[in-house]
Design an enzyme around this catalytic site. Structure first.
Site, PDB file in Angstrom:
ATOM      1  N   GLN A   1     -15.737  21.430   3.975  1.00 26.65           N
ATOM      2  CA  GLN A   1     -16.371  21.848   3.100  1.00 26.65           C
ATOM      3  C   GLN A   1     -16.141  23.285   2.666  1.00 26.65           C
ATOM      4  O   GLN A   1     -15.613  22.805   0.286  1.00 26.65           O
ATOM      5  CB  GLN A   1     -18.163  22.154   3.838  1.00 26.65           C
ATOM      6  CG  GLN A   1     -18.442  20.990   4.559  1.00 26.65           C
ATOM      7  CD  GLN A   1     -18.322  20.753   5.362  1.00 26.65           C
ATOM      8  OE1 GLN A   1     -17.690  20.448   6.225  1.00 26.65           O
ATOM      9  NE2 GLN A   1     -18.007  19.254   5.369  1.00 26.65           N
TER      10      GLN A   1
ATOM     11  N   LYS B   1      -5.728  30.205   1.209  1.00 25.70           N
ATOM     12  CA  LYS B   1      -5.120  28.988   1.182  1.00 25.70           C
ATOM     13  C   LYS B   1      -5.600  28.147   0.991  1.00 25.70           C
ATOM     14  O   LYS B   1      -6.261  28.047   2.012  1.00 25.70           O
ATOM     15  CB  LYS B   1      -3.625  28.665   2.014  1.00 25.70           C
ATOM     16  CG  LYS B   1      -2.594  27.618   1.584  1.00 25.70           C
ATOM     17  CD  LYS B   1      -2.937  26.960   2.595  1.00 25.70           C
ATOM     18  CE  LYS B   1      -3.845  25.856   2.972  1.00 25.70           C
ATOM     19  NZ  LYS B   1      -3.795  25.326   4.311  1.00 25.70           N
TER      20      LYS B   1
ATOM     21  N   PHE C   1      -9.533  25.662   8.847  1.00 24.39           N
ATOM     22  CA  PHE C   1     -10.005  24.987   7.362  1.00 24.39           C
ATOM     23  C   PHE C   1     -10.732  24.478   7.749  1.00 24.39           C
ATOM     24  O   PHE C   1     -10.808  23.105   8.950  1.00 24.39           O
ATOM     25  CB  PHE C   1      -8.732  24.009   7.201  1.00 24.39           C
ATOM     26  CG  PHE C   1      -9.008  22.583   6.154  1.00 24.39           C
ATOM     27  CD1 PHE C   1      -8.306  23.706   4.844  1.00 24.39           C
ATOM     28  CD2 PHE C   1      -9.411  21.479   6.423  1.00 24.39           C
ATOM     29  CE1 PHE C   1      -8.601  22.288   4.263  1.00 24.39           C
ATOM     30  CE2 PHE C   1      -9.076  20.568   5.112  1.00 24.39           C
ATOM     31  CZ  PHE C   1      -8.640  20.744   4.429  1.00 24.39           C
TER      32      PHE C   1
ATOM     33  N   ASP D   1       0.663  -1.187   0.393  1.00 23.43           N
ATOM     34  CA  ASP D   1      -0.065   0.155   0.102  1.00 23.43           C
ATOM     35  C   ASP D   1       0.830   1.220   0.323  1.00 23.43           C
ATOM     36  O   ASP D   1       2.110   1.110   0.626  1.00 23.43           O
ATOM     37  CB  ASP D   1      -0.597   0.118   1.340  1.00 23.43           C
ATOM     38  CG  ASP D   1      -1.831  -0.893   1.184  1.00 23.43           C
ATOM     39  OD1 ASP D   1      -2.470  -1.127  -0.319  1.00 23.43           O
ATOM     40  OD2 ASP D   1      -2.542  -1.540   2.219  1.00 23.43           O
TER      41      ASP D   1
ATOM     42  N   ASP E   1      -5.006  25.877  10.173  1.00 27.58           N
ATOM     43  CA  ASP E   1      -5.152  24.864   9.774  1.00 27.58           C
ATOM     44  C   ASP E   1      -4.501  23.811  10.601  1.00 27.58           C
ATOM     45  O   ASP E   1      -3.035  23.698  10.240  1.00 27.58           O
ATOM     46  CB  ASP E   1      -4.919  24.956   8.346  1.00 27.58           C
ATOM     47  CG  ASP E   1      -4.918  23.846   7.176  1.00 27.58           C
ATOM     48  OD1 ASP E   1      -5.412  22.617   8.372  1.00 27.58           O
ATOM     49  OD2 ASP E   1      -4.474  23.128   6.287  1.00 27.58           O
TER      50      ASP E   1
ATOM     51  N   SER F   1      -8.660  27.911   4.678  1.00 27.10           N
ATOM     52  CA  SER F   1      -8.509  28.473   5.498  1.00 27.10           C
ATOM     53  C   SER F   1      -7.832  29.660   5.478  1.00 27.10           C
ATOM     54  O   SER F   1      -7.278  29.976   4.222  1.00 27.10           O
ATOM     55  CB  SER F   1      -7.046  27.620   6.381  1.00 27.10           C
ATOM     56  OG  SER F   1      -6.210  27.205   6.119  1.00 27.10           O
TER      57      SER F   1
ATOM     58  N   ASP G   1      -5.423  -4.166   6.342  1.00 30.92           N
ATOM     59  CA  ASP G   1      -6.074  -3.933   7.441  1.00 30.92           C
ATOM     60  C   ASP G   1      -6.980  -3.890   7.355  1.00 30.92           C
ATOM     61  O   ASP G   1      -7.986  -4.116   8.474  1.00 30.92           O
ATOM     62  CB  ASP G   1      -5.295  -3.244   8.751  1.00 30.92           C
ATOM     63  CG  ASP G   1      -5.184  -1.566   7.872  1.00 30.92           C
ATOM     64  OD1 ASP G   1      -5.836  -1.647   7.229  1.00 30.92           O
ATOM     65  OD2 ASP G   1      -5.221  -0.339   7.808  1.00 30.92           O
TER      66      ASP G   1
END
Lengths: 554, 734
Positions: free
Chosen positions: B426, B441, B423, B352, B389, B430, B569
């Protein structure tokens, strides 16, 4: 030219010829066994035995074919010898005794060609040509068929099918053995071998003695005798007889015939499994062992100390002046290592240690290069064992040519390599323990023991040559050696075919950088070491009491 | 980070929790989502309280030979011995020579051979007992955690209903139990209500608590672990006696140990060699009689024992047990030896991306100013707008600004009148409004629409930069500012990058050399995936992968005859874990995943897969090497014994005695003693495994052949000569 230089030149010429021929012949054999076409004459034969040459066989069916065919062969050959006096071309010879007839039938069907009789004074023309010579062809073709089935086991995937025994058998005879031996027979006639159906000639020699000379289809039988690694001579003296092997050139030609198919089959194997390099690795192992044997025996025979030997330029007892030390040593090693057993000199007379080398050449299982077909499948089984050991050392569960070697494969390979040592050791031990061994010895002590050991080694490994001092024509030895020959031939085939079947059913594992490369010199080295060490450890005590005790005493 | 690959194979410390690592991230955070993954930094040192006695370390302690002696003696029972055909033959030989020695009590030679043959058998049993003994200590520690837990079972399966107190052993599948802070979880199960931090050190040796919560992939709890905070309701999923701890005890004790396929195959080969040598020795007597040198049964038995592959026969099962044990030392539980063997054969590794190849979250890697803005200006605005953020991405912007431009880190409280825009998933932006200046940003789309709203426009160079970042596999963030009511303008682009863990490229290179192909699995789009795949140096990647894709990939590889290893997992990994030849489930994962895999990594460290493969290979190499060594040894033994047996009858055979051993008796005895002692000498190697380095097959074979093949030829010559010298010094002998 000195004798030694001549010996080197002969070996070099032989190697060059084999190197030249093995590629086209190997590729040709690959085409023969994978061709879709049937020749008209082949179709007749299939119709005659009621076989469907296009039906694929799984290993039990293939094995049934091998065994059924061989059983019929043994029975017919036995019968032919027992009634030869009542058939045409009998030359007035009596029927062969039951024990000797069994021994001979077992011997020729198992491609051993051990002879406890003298051909020219026992076997009729019909027995020689319709019986023995036929078996020379078909027993060789059976060996090649099984080898090809084994190769298919590696080459094929996700199928249990190994091809068609009848097609493989017939093609081996018709397309490979017959054409080559026809050419070879003509060449041998040109070189001076005899070929007739004449009656026995009585001649008066220069000294006034009378001598009876038997002619016959000698050249033709000689060709297939060597080409099919059979070894059963028309004459008792075998290839030392001038009618069979007239001169140095014919001697070299016969050695070439012994070796040409066994050394070409690895090429066939490589071609069929899709990597000629795999074939080279196998042929290199065969050639390495064979060449080491040639060098060892040649050196031992030339170097033998003693006044008589030095006068003669080597130990010449039991050797033909026509062939000398070099030609005799080369022939002896080639015939013992190809399971042929024809001789142009008397192995009994070789130096103790040379005799040990010849014995060892058989003890490794007739795989360097071995008999036609049997050499290749024997070597491939050893490769399976070598891969199993070496493969673990690269950190993977072992695989050879993409096929996993699990417990079933190892079980079958282990059974295969158990058989001939068991036959040799038990056969020799029982003969020695019962006194049958000692009563057949000509010599005493270590050399006498070597004679018995050689006989059982030769029979169990389907070689057929003998230490001539050994009196083989007794009911006991005819029977025991006959059994050794049959078991030594057909039991291994059972395991080889089962192994091939289990390999053909697998899904191949793709090779990666982590896979043991079985097409590299390193692997060839591992293979040779495995062969020598396993056989060496098995037979060291026996060899110590025979050839080593004798040879080191010099 | 976690497993350091160079952790040597002879792992000296009692090192279970050397992983200074984080407990791994179970679910990869999707870009910019702002989901915080619980990560607990662990202090680097070891927590001796938790690790004490858990792992017996890799070093062989000679004391173990003594403590294992009773077990070794118990194993002399023929019913046990018969499982190892080679050693069984030695035992029969020992019984035979004992009888012969008793029949002729005067001969020292018979007694000496008898004693050393028994020692040979005993040494073989010791090797196995020592290997097993190391697991037993661990099992005892585990058992202690199991006993005496009392469960608070909910009588009516009503999470708020009445409780009853029952012993943990009486719990059945489907029971609901309540666990509160300070209590030990009575059995394996899934959390169905609540969140709690759990101390799993009893199982993992890892002292840092982990979060367990209902739903999702972190709901599984293990019996024997301890709740540290809060209250959870657990639904029991394992029957009594079949819990994870039970299985673990069974595994480390070797109770459930079955011979692996390759071990069986090797045993067959060894048995057939034994038969060959048995034949060679049994048939020797008639030959010897002919030579006038009949041999005593004692000598023949000694010869047989020296020839049959006792070295590997004695150590074979110890090698297998030790291989499993080495995995346990690395906190990996293999459910079968078959899985360990398969690990050595793996040719494809599915890894992964997140957490294995990359650190698992994107980090700011570069500021790309546009429209004439300076780097400092952009960095300043980026930093300011990222203070609100709290996602790892946001933090990384602040860190980069500090590293690149030396901007002091500011805090939200420092600025008066500032209105922070935190942040959210939706808005995907932020920023901060301060003194009429608005700084923002965020995700490119979000910032662009904000800029348009504020009367600005989307500058072309910013769009191009963003495009380039995307093409390189990164994620572009835009930084924009609006000052004093003027039109908003874009200052530049922040390049967010998935950071590849250090050393991964080298690691994959080594895997490639070992013939293992690595495939990166990621949910990213192919563009991003390719960029990371290139950077990390994996051989292939599977982008936008669904569990079904993963499954299909495994099936495809297996159809080509390849063995596949993977880690997983989540519950949706379970089918793939079951399908893979080596499926390593993370201990943090769901019970479904743990059930499906054939290994469980207690550290939940996905990179450990690489070590698992190495241990598998090491196990096979050790077997092959000691087999080769064992067989090669025979050559020297022949040169010692054969002249001793037959030089009387054939003096010429004394030429073979080039070791010049003192007397026939001392020569034979020396070979037998060497044969016995070499077993003890090789026990540490069998337990530790031969040294493994990732090399190509050819180099590996050459190296091991040289070491164990050629070494095996030479060593016994020296050993036998030395023992013979010592024997000949004994008065009255030799």
């Amino acid at each position: 030219m000195s004798d030694l230089l001549a010996a080197v030149a002969q070996v070099s010429a032989l190697i060059a010829a084999l190197a030249l021929v093995h590629r086209p012949l190997g590729d040709y054999m690959a085409r023969v066994y994978s061709s879709e076409r049937h020749l008209r004459v082949e179709r007749w034969m299939y119709r005659a035995v009621g076989a469907d040459p296009d039906a694929e066989m799984r290993w039990p069916a293939y094995l049934r074919g091998v065994l059924a065919f061989s059983l019929v062969s043994v029975s017919l050959l036995y019968l032919l010898q027992r009634v030869q006096d009542k058939l045409p071309l009998s030359l007035g010879f009596a029927p062969i005794d039951p024990d000797q007839a069994f021994n001979t039938a077992a011997s020729f069907v198992s491609n051993t060609n051990w002879q406890s009789y003298s051909g020219e004074t026992a076997m009729s023309h019909l027995t020689q040509t319709a019986g023995l010579a036929v078996q020379n062809f078909v027993s060789a073709a059976v060996g090649m068929a099984v080898a090809i089935a084994m190769v298919r086991g590696f080459a094929r995937s996700r199928t249990g099918e190994l091809g068609n025994f009848w097609a493989d058998l017939v093609r081996g005879v018709v397309r490979i053995l017959l054409p080559i031996s026809a050419v070879a027979a003509v060449v041998l006639v040109a070189l001076g071998a005899v070929q007739n159906f004449a009656d026995i000639h009585s001649v008066t020699t220069l000294t006034g003695d009378h001598q009876r000379l038997t002619g016959g289809a000698v050249a033709s039988q000689e060709a297939i005798k060597d080409l099919g690694t059979n070894g059963g001579g028309f004459y008792n003296a075998n290839s030392a007889h001038p009618f069979e092997n007239p001169n140095g050139i014919s001697n070299l030609l016969e050695i070439f015939l012994l070796l040409v198919i066994p050394f070409s089959l690895p090429r066939t194997f490589g071609t069929l499994v899709g990597s000629v390099r795999q074939g080279y690795a196998i042929v290199a192992a065969m050639a390495g062992i064979w060449l080491a044997g040639v060098i060892a025996v040649t050196w031992l025979e030339f170097a033998h100390p003693g006044a008589a030997s030095q006068l003669a330029g080597g130990s010449m007892e039991g050797k033909e002046q026509r062939f000398g030390e070099g030609g005799s040593s080369l022939f002896a090693v080639s015939t013992t290592m190809t399971s042929t057993g024809s001789v142009d000199s008397f192995h009994d007379s070789f130096q103790g240690l040379s005799g040990g080398v010849l014995l060892f050449g058989m003890m490794i299982g007739e795989i360097a290069p071995g008999g036609v077909g049997s050499g290749l499948y024997g070597m491939l089984v050893m490769a399976v064992v070598a891969v199993f050991l070496a493969g673990l050392m690269v950190g993977r569960t072992p695989e050879y040519l993409g096929k996993k070697l699990g417990s079933r494969q190892i079980k079958l390979a282990a059974c295969f390599i158990l058989i001939t040592p068991a036959l040799v050791l038990i056969g020799t031990a029982v003969a020695m323990a019962t006194g049958e061994g000692e009563s057949s010895m000509t010599n005493t002590g270590a050399h006498g023991f070597s004679e018995v050991l050689y006989a059982y080694t030769s029979a169990s490994n389907n070689n057929g040559s003998a230490f001539a001092g050994f009196g083989a024509d007794t009911v006991y030895h005819n029977t025991a050696l006959g059994l050794c020959m049959l078991l030594g031939r057909f039991l291994p085939m059972v395991f080889v075919l089962a192994l091939a079947g289990s390999l053909a059913g697998q899904t191949p594992v793709p090779a990666t950088a982590g896979t043991l490369r079985s097409d590299k010199p390193l692997f060839t080295g591992v293979l040779v070491a495995t062969i020598v060490v396993v056989a060496g450890l098995t037979f060291f005590p026996a060899l110590a009491l025979g050839p080593l005790a004798e040879g080191l005493a010099v | 980070m976690t497993s350091d690959l160079k952790r040597t194979m002879d792992n000296t410390s009692t090192a279970t929790s050397t992983s200074t690592s984080t407990s791994p991230t179970a679910t990869p955070p999707s870009a910019g989502s702002g989901v915080l993954v619980p990560r607990q930094e662990t202090p680097g040192g070891q927590d001796s309280e938790h690790t004490a006695g858990r792992i017996g370390g890799g070093l062989f302690d000679p004391k173990q030979l003594l403590t294992s002696l009773p077990d070794a003696l118990r194993k002399l029972d023929p019913r046990v011995m018969v499982k190892s055909p080679v050693m069984f033959v030695v035992e029969i030989g020992s019984v035979l020579t004992t009888a012969l020695a008793v029949a002729d009590p005067g001969g020292w030679f018979g007694w000496a051979i008898t004693v050393w043959l028994w020692l040979t058998v005993l040494f073989a049993n010791l090797a196995e007992a020592v290997a097993e003994g190391r697991g037993k200590a661990q099992a005892d520690t585990l058992r202690r955690t199991k006993t005496g837990t009392v469960a608070r079972r909910l009588a009516n399966r009503d999470t708020q209903g009445p409780e009853e107190r029952v012993p943990g052993t009486e719990l059945r599948t489907g029971d609901l139990v309540v666990c509160e802070a300070g209590e030990v979880i009575p059995g394996d199960g899934d959390v169905i209500e609540g969140v709690a931090s759990v101390d799993e050190s009893a199982i993992t040796g890892e002292s840092a608590p982990v979060i367990r919560e209902s739903g999702g992939d972190r709901s599984a709890v293990t019996g024997g672990t301890k709740v540290l905070s809060d209250r959870i309701v657990v639904e029991i999923t394992a029957k009594p006696g079949e819990t994870f701890i039970d299985r673990m005890i069974g595994l480390v004790e070797g109770a459930a140990r079955q011979k692996t396929p390759n071990e069986i195959a090797l045993n067959i080969l060894l048995a057939s060699l034994t038969v060959i040598f048995l034949l060679a020795v049994v048939t020797l007597q008639p030959f010897a009689v002919h030579a006038g040198a009949e041999q005593s049964l004692i000598v023949l038995t000694a010869l047989l024992v020296c020839l049959i592959p006792t070295t590997i026969g004695a150590l074979l099962s110890a090698i297998g047990i030790a291989g499993m044990d080495r995995l346990v030392q690395r906190n990996v539980l293999a459910m079968s030896g078959r899985a360990v063997e398969a690990a050595g054969d793996v040719s494809t590794l599915l890894l992964d991306k997140t957490g294995t190849i990359t650190h698992g979250n994107r980090q700011a890697a570069e500021f790309l100013p546009v429209q004439g803005a300076s780097g400092e200006e952009l960095a300043d605005a980026a930093q300011l707008s990222s203070l609100a953020d709290k996602t790892p991405e946001g933090r990384s912007v602040v860190v980069l600004a500090k590293e690149r431009y030396g901007l002091r880190e500011r805090h939200e409280g420092e600025l008066a009148h500032a209105e922070w825009v935190p942040f959210t998933a939706q808005t995907r932006m932020s920023g901060v409004d301060v003194d009429g200046t608005k700084v923002r940003k965020g995700a490119a789309q979000a910032v662009l629409s904000w800029v348009t709203e504020q009367g600005g426009h989307a500058p072309e160079d910013a769009l191009r930069s963003a495009e380039e970042v995307s093409e390189a596999g990164g994620t572009p963030l835009l930084v924009a500012v609006e000052e004093d009511g003027a039109a908003a303008r874009v200052l530049g682009v922040i390049h967010l990058k998935d950071v590849v863990k250090a050393g991964m490229r080298e690691r994959f290179g080594r895997l490639r050399e070992m013939g293992i192909r690595t495939v990166m699995i990621t949910g990213d789009n192919p563009l991003t995936a390719k960029a990371i795949a290139d950077e990390a140096g994996v051989d292939d990647f599977l982008a936008e992968a669904t569990p079904e894709d993963k499954m299909a990939l495994i099936r495809h590889e297996q159809a080509d005859g390849k063995l596949v290893a993977m880690t997983g997992d989540g519950t949706n990994d379970a089918p793939a874990l079951a399908q893979a030849d080596v499926g390593v489930a993370m201990n943090t994962g769901t019970s479904a995943a743990k059930e499906a895999g054939n290994m469980v990594d207690l550290d939940s460290d996905p990179t450990k897969l690489i070590e698992v493969v190495e241990i598998g290979k090491q196990l096979l190499i050790t077997r092959g090497a000691l087999t080769t060594f064992s067989i090669a040894n025979d050559v020297a033994k022949y040169f010692a014994i054969i002249p001793a047996m037959f030089a009387v009858a054939y003096p010429s055979l004394d030429d073979l005695n080039f070791m010049r051993l003192a007397s026939p008796e001392s020569a034979i005895l020396a070979a037998v003693i060497f044969n016995a002692l070499i077993i003890v000498a090789l026990v540490p190697l069998a337990l530790r495994g031969v040294r493994y380095r990732p090399l190509g097959a050819d180099r590996m074979l050459r190296r091991n052949l040289g070491l164990y093949g050629v070494g095996g030829l030479i060593a016994p010559f020296l050993g036998i000569k030395l023992i013979d010298l010592l024997i000949s010094l004994i008065p009255g002998v030799g």
